[in-house]
Write a protein that holds these residues in place. Structure first.
Motif, PDB file in Angstrom:
ATOM      1  N   GLN A 275       0.832  -1.207   0.000  1.00 46.78           N
ATOM      2  CA  GLN A 275       0.000   0.000   0.000  1.00 46.78           C
ATOM      3  C   GLN A 275       0.866   1.256   0.000  1.00 46.78           C
ATOM      4  O   GLN A 275       0.615   2.201  -0.749  1.00 46.78           O
ATOM      5  CB  GLN A 275      -0.911  -0.010   1.230  1.00 46.78           C
ATOM      6  N   LYS A 276       1.911   1.249   0.821  1.00 46.86           N
ATOM      7  CA  LYS A 276       2.793   2.413   0.919  1.00 46.86           C
ATOM      8  C   LYS A 276       3.544   2.638  -0.387  1.00 46.86           C
ATOM      9  O   LYS A 276       3.615   3.766  -0.895  1.00 46.86           O
ATOM     10  CB  LYS A 276       3.767   2.206   2.071  1.00 46.86           C
ATOM     11  N   THR A 277       4.098   1.559  -0.946  1.00 48.39           N
ATOM     12  CA  THR A 277       4.869   1.686  -2.186  1.00 48.39           C
ATOM     13  C   THR A 277       3.970   2.092  -3.349  1.00 48.39           C
ATOM     14  O   THR A 277       4.308   2.982  -4.141  1.00 48.39           O
ATOM     15  CB  THR A 277       5.564   0.362  -2.511  1.00 48.39           C
ATOM     16  N   GLY A 278       2.814   1.434  -3.470  1.00 49.14           N
ATOM     17  CA  GLY A 278       1.900   1.749  -4.561  1.00 49.14           C
ATOM     18  C   GLY A 278       1.377   3.168  -4.494  1.00 49.14           C
ATOM     19  O   GLY A 278       1.289   3.865  -5.510  1.00 49.14           O
ATOM     20  N   SER A 279       1.047   3.650  -3.283  1.00 50.97           N
ATOM     21  CA  SER A 279       0.543   5.020  -3.132  1.00 50.97           C
ATOM     22  C   SER A 279       1.618   6.040  -3.491  1.00 50.97           C
ATOM     23  O   SER A 279       1.336   7.062  -4.121  1.00 50.97           O
ATOM     24  CB  SER A 279       0.065   5.239  -1.691  1.00 50.97           C
ATOM     25  N   ALA A 280       2.877   5.742  -3.072  1.00 49.78           N
ATOM     26  CA  ALA A 280       3.976   6.667  -3.397  1.00 49.78           C
ATOM     27  C   ALA A 280       4.205   6.745  -4.902  1.00 49.78           C
ATOM     28  O   ALA A 280       4.368   7.832  -5.464  1.00 49.78           O
ATOM     29  CB  ALA A 280       5.248   6.212  -2.689  1.00 49.78           C
ATOM     30  N   LEU A 281       4.184   5.600  -5.569  1.00 46.84           N
ATOM     31  CA  LEU A 281       4.384   5.594  -7.017  1.00 46.84           C
ATOM     32  C   LEU A 281       3.205   6.245  -7.739  1.00 46.84           C
ATOM     33  O   LEU A 281       3.388   6.897  -8.771  1.00 46.84           O
ATOM     34  CB  LEU A 281       4.579   4.160  -7.514  1.00 46.84           C
ATOM     35  N   ALA A 282       2.000   6.064  -7.211  1.00 48.50           N
ATOM     36  CA  ALA A 282       0.831   6.710  -7.816  1.00 48.50           C
ATOM     37  C   ALA A 282       0.949   8.224  -7.735  1.00 48.50           C
ATOM     38  O   ALA A 282       0.596   8.948  -8.677  1.00 48.50           O
ATOM     39  CB  ALA A 282      -0.447   6.242  -7.119  1.00 48.50           C
TER      40      ALA A 282
END
Length: 306
Positions: A275-282
């Motif tokens: 969740q953290k990685t995906g949100s940052a990349l988004a």
């Protein structure tokens, strides 16, 4: 992942995009016609939201709240243009940035003084509340669909104003050669005030419409302003069509990336890290999109070629 979820997120992206368009359209008009960097445009968005929340709280009418938002933002924009901005047209861009940044502080503290530090809330009108059933059995909030319709209607109206009216001819001429239209008898000062008030009214309308789905608070316009600058860079400075296309691209990229990238990373890591990685990349996605567009076309999708 279900097709219903995908369609819902696409609609969310469109709704976010058309609201960004209302901000970016005014910003690109002001920058394109006047050559002015206006960092205080987000404050006009905030003024519209607070005016709508205040009037709705007193009258209970959402329509009157929207009218108040348009009037308050347009009036604030006209006053700012006549008192402050008019002295900055020939100034270096750094002076424009510093002056309009000062306006952000003035508007923020003035709003906090009038309404306090606590957020206000603007209720969705009963006629627009609840879900509506779309083809395929998809239930989607009626208010969000209404926002998409209003944004697209404003886009069509703004296009007609600029392309099919005498005022639009003057706006386009002022963008290309302000000295010539002044020599032809057009009052350039009144034209600039009108354009600035129009851009401010669009920002105020966006603030009022979004205020019904999130809290109305001091400083709410600055994050949206950053995205609006991204939109006009992608679409091309001075292009209303570019602002619309750029806003839709940014809205879809931000919304779909925020939903689907965390799901993708769950295949490789634990839920929390995914969740953290995906949100940052988004969050990075819209800036990656901007970079790719500028590499392909440095003036933006619909900006004038050098």
């Amino acid at each position: 992942m279900s097709s219903i979820l995908i369609i819902e997120q696409i609609l969310n992206g469109l709704q976010f995009g058309v609201m960004l368009f209302l901000m970016a359209a005014g910003l690109t008009l002001i920058f394109g016609v006047m050559g002015l960097i206006n960092l205080a445009h987000g404050s006009l968005y905030m003024i519209g939201a607070f005016a709508a929340a205040a009037v709705a709280g007193v009258t209970g009418s959402f329509l009157l709240a929207l009218i108040a938002a348009l009037a308050a933002a347009a009036l604030a924009g006209a006053i700012v243009e006549m008192v402050v901005i008019r002295r900055l047209y020939s100034a270096p861009h750094l002076d424009q940035v510093l002056a309009t940044f000062a306006l952000i502080l003035i508007f923020s503290e003035g709003t906090r003084w009038l309404f306090g530090s606590f957020p206000l809330f603007l209720d969705i009108p009963d006629a627009l509340s609840g879900p509506v059933t779309l083809p395929g059995g998809i239930e989607y909030p009626f208010y969000r669909l209404t926002l998409i319709g209003i944004g697209l209607a404003v886009a069509v109206g703004l296009w007609a104003l600029i392309e099919r009216t005498r005022l639009g001819i003057q706006i386009r001429a002022g963008e290309n050669d302000r000295e010539m239209i002044a020599a032809l008898g057009v009052d350039i000062s009144k034209l600039y005030t009108l354009v600035f008030a129009l851009g401010a009214a669009l920002a105020g309308l966006a603030g009022a419409l979004v205020g019904a789905i999130q809290s109305v608070q001091v400083g709410m316009g600055e994050p949206v302003l950053i995205l609006a600058f991204v939109v006009i860079v992608i679409g091309g400075i001075g292009s209303v069509r570019g602002a619309l296309i750029g806003a839709l691209l940014v809205g879809l990229t931000d919304t779909l990336g925020g939903v689907f990238l965390p799901e993708l990373f769950k295949l490789f890591m634990e839920n929390g890290a995914a969740q953290k990685t995906g949100s940052a990349l988004a969050s990075m996605g819209i800036y990656v999109l901007m970079g790719l567009v500028l590499i392909w076309r440095p003036t933006g999708l619909f900006g004038a070629r050098a």
